[in-house]
Design an enzyme around this catalytic site. Structure first.
Site, PDB file in Angstrom:
ATOM      1  N   CYS A 238       0.839  -1.208   0.000  1.00  0.00           N
ATOM      2  CA  CYS A 238       0.000   0.000   0.000  1.00  0.00           C
ATOM      3  C   CYS A 238       0.873   1.257   0.000  1.00  0.00           C
ATOM      4  CB  CYS A 238      -0.928  -0.004   1.212  1.00  0.00           C
ATOM      5  SG  CYS A 238      -1.966   1.475   1.335  1.00  0.00           S
TER       6      CYS A 238
ATOM      7  N   CYS B 274      -5.861  -2.614   6.812  1.00  0.00           N
ATOM      8  CA  CYS B 274      -6.932  -1.612   6.713  1.00  0.00           C
ATOM      9  C   CYS B 274      -8.226  -2.177   6.149  1.00  0.00           C
ATOM     10  CB  CYS B 274      -6.456  -0.425   5.885  1.00  0.00           C
ATOM     11  SG  CYS B 274      -6.017  -0.826   4.195  1.00  0.00           S
TER      12      CYS B 274
END
EC number: 2.8.1.13
Length: 372
Positions: free
Chosen positions: A107, A205
């Site tokens: 990410c 997340c």
């Protein structure tokens, strides 16, 4: 609190506002230093349940409240498609192959310091971007830029940022990397920021508070198989190798075995060909220990990597104590790493990140383990 003399008047910084305390204080500190600061809130995941939606909405609300308090603009951008293509599909493919990936590292590479930087450049005309990561940058007299560990050793996040390029580091600012976490919270409280006592986010997340195995089952079908001891005795069954990682102790469902001692059972290996999970007793079981590893997909922050045969340190997982090691290149894309002392639970698919003192040199993906 001592005020900081503004030194960067006119330079525009886009801060990744997550709705947390670290990005909140980053924005404040950069304003104190004289930067022209604006916030950018990223939506990286299309929520598939109410709880996740509520958490994301709460984060945006907190980010907006902080920006209002500081008197800065907050922009929003949706990177969910980029995240799915470049992070989530990689995450699933690695698990399917029996490895244990780290999506947070991907990410940072693909979203926070690539898509975010491109958007900040092209749409918001940024000179720099900033994040609330606990790392530091050092600008050397020869024009090079290095990434250093954060001052707070317990919060240092350089492990997650080793894939950044020299150019990305040079375009990024990390104000909280110079502080301890408690100082960050104190500044937020003193400034009356709503995030001053907000709990740190943990976990991946897109999974949020859900149980990991339940989430994974939504995308990867179960592939049941046997659980065996290193001697080949079948002592249970598993629902899929992807749900287990080396060194795992909980969730095996094999307690109270006859003829076994009281030591806990750990995952010590995976036999991908036979779809067998191999477990042993004790956290230092010989099958759990490695004397070294091979590392591929190498990336060096300053482009040139450490020299062949050098003795430096490595982390094979986050918050691990540095492990002294010696590096040998087998080719330009692969390293053979030998540890000074055996290390437990080195896991293929995870990242190995190398350090020279305070400097994060870069790293790669753990491929094969060396035992014995």
């Amino acid at each position: 609190m001592t005020s900081i003399e503004p030194t960067h008047t006119g330079k525009k910084v886009i801060v990744g506002m997550s709705g947390g305390v670290d990005s909140s204080v980053s924005a404040y500190l950069l304003m104190q230093q004289g930067y022209q600061v604006e916030g950018l809130f990223m939506k990286n995941w299309e929520e598939d349940d109410n709880n996740e939606y509520c958490a994301a909405a709460e984060d945006l609300k907190d980010a907006q409240a902080v920006c209002d308090k500081l008197g800065i603009k907050l922009h929003t951008v949706n990177f969910a498609a980029e995240y799915w293509d470049n992070v989530f599909e990689y995450f699933l493919a690695e698990y399917k192959a029996g490895r244990t990936p780290n999506p947070d590292i991907m990410c940072n590479k693909e979203i926070k310091f690539k898509a975010f930087l491109e958007f900040a450049d092209e749409i918001l005309d940024a000179d720099y971007i900033a994040m609330g990561h606990y790392v530091r940058r050092r600008d050397n007299s020869d024009g090079s830029t290095q990434m250093l560990r954060g001052v707070d050793g317990n919060k240092d996040q350089s492990y997650f940022l080793y894939t950044l390029s020299h150019e990305q580091v040079a375009r990024s600012l990390f104000p909280v990397g110079e502080l301890e976490k408690h100082q960050v919270r104190e500044i937020a409280k003193e400034m009356g920021l709503i995030t001053h006592d907000k709990k740190d986010s943990t976990g991946i997340c897109f999974i949020g508070e859900r149980k990991f195995t339940e989430f994974l089952r939504t995308y990867l079908p179960a592939q049941p198989g046997n659980i065996e001891t290193p001697e080949g005795e079948v002592i249970g069954t598993h629902q899929g190798l992807m749900y287990h990682t080396l060194g795992q102790r909980k969730g095996l469902g094999i307690g109270g075995m006859k003829n076994s001692n009281d030591d806990p059972w750990y995952v010590v290996d995976k036999d991908l060909e036979r779809n067998v999970l191999i477990v042993g007793q004790g956290g230092h079981h010989p099958r759990l220990m490695s004397t070294g590893m091979t590392v591929n997909q190498l990336h060096w922050v300053d482009r040139t990597g450490p020299v062949d045969g050098c003795h430096i340190t490595v982390k094979t997982r986050y918050r691990q104590q540095d492990v002294p090691c010696t590096l040998t290149y087998t080719d330009e894309h692969t390293l053979r790493v030998v540890f000074d002392e055996p290390v437990a639970a080195v896991t293929p698919g995870q990242s190995a990140v190398f350090y020279d003192g305070e400097v994060c040199l870069g790293g790669g993906i753990i491929d094969q383990l060396i035992r014995g």
